[in-house]
Design a protein around this motif. Structure first.
Motif, PDB file in Angstrom:
ATOM      1  N   PHE A 135       4.529 104.572 -88.495  1.00 49.46           N
ATOM      2  CA  PHE A 135       4.501 103.263 -89.140  1.00 49.46           C
ATOM      3  C   PHE A 135       4.624 103.423 -90.659  1.00 49.46           C
ATOM      4  CE2 PHE A 135       1.438 100.446 -91.373  1.00 49.46           C
ATOM      5  CZ  PHE A 135       2.155  99.265 -91.308  1.00 49.46           C
ATOM      6  N   SER A 174       3.642  94.780 -87.269  1.00 53.20           N
ATOM      7  CA  SER A 174       3.014  95.953 -86.647  1.00 53.20           C
ATOM      8  C   SER A 174       1.509  95.784 -86.536  1.00 53.20           C
ATOM      9  CB  SER A 174       3.329  97.218 -87.457  1.00 53.20           C
ATOM     10  OG  SER A 174       4.700  97.502 -87.424  1.00 53.20           O
ATOM     11  N   GLU A 228       8.264 104.543 -91.627  1.00 48.69           N
ATOM     12  CA  GLU A 228       9.229 103.447 -91.515  1.00 48.69           C
ATOM     13  C   GLU A 228       9.071 102.459 -92.666  1.00 48.69           C
ATOM     14  OE1 GLU A 228      11.813 103.158 -89.486  1.00 48.69           O
ATOM     15  OE2 GLU A 228      11.262 105.108 -88.647  1.00 48.69           O
ATOM     16  N   THR A 229       7.841 102.131 -92.989  1.00 53.15           N
ATOM     17  CA  THR A 229       7.590 101.213 -94.097  1.00 53.15           C
ATOM     18  C   THR A 229       8.039 101.836 -95.417  1.00 53.15           C
ATOM     19  OG1 THR A 229       5.730 100.281 -92.882  1.00 53.15           O
ATOM     20  CG2 THR A 229       5.828  99.814 -95.240  1.00 53.15           C
ATOM     21  N   ASN A 270       7.716  94.362 -91.239  1.00 55.03           N
ATOM     22  CA  ASN A 270       7.260  95.531 -90.490  1.00 55.03           C
ATOM     23  C   ASN A 270       5.742  95.673 -90.579  1.00 55.03           C
ATOM     24  OD1 ASN A 270       7.658  98.029 -89.010  1.00 55.03           O
ATOM     25  ND2 ASN A 270       7.189  99.065 -90.920  1.00 55.03           N
ATOM     26  N   THR A 281       1.076 105.892 -80.644  1.00 53.49           N
ATOM     27  CA  THR A 281       0.790 104.882 -81.663  1.00 53.49           C
ATOM     28  C   THR A 281       0.472 105.536 -83.000  1.00 53.49           C
ATOM     29  OG1 THR A 281      -1.539 104.862 -81.035  1.00 53.49           O
ATOM     30  CG2 THR A 281      -0.123 103.238 -79.968  1.00 53.49           C
TER      31      THR A 281
END
Length: 80
Positions: A39, A62, A42-43, A58, A34
């Motif tokens: 994250f 998320s 990707e953002t 996203n 995690t």
């Protein structure tokens, strides 16, 4: 997120786990699945591609799904 909620929920219900074991399991093992950096990347990639709608989805999905999974895991720990 689900397994972190489950593990810490069980620890909360049945007695605390040692700091060392918590660090090993939650931060070391489960934290690898995690990662916040994935994250973020990707953002960032979506924003750089000027795909604001997908970046927003996203972010919201998320965060919401992660928190929902923690609640689900912790709730399951209470009934198990």
């Amino acid at each position: 997120c689900f397994f972190i909620g489950l593990l810490l929920g069980i620890a909360e219900e049945r007695g605390p786990i040692s700091r060392e074991l918590r660090l090993l399991l939650v931060t070391g093992f489960l934290g690898g699945y995690t990662t916040f950096s994935a994250f973020g990347w990707e953002t960032y990639s979506l924003l750089r591609a000027d795909d604001m709608a997908r970046a927003g989805v996203n972010i919201v999905a998320s965060v919401f799904l992660g928190i929902a999974a923690v609640f689900l895991g912790a709730s399951l720990a209470r009934v198990a």
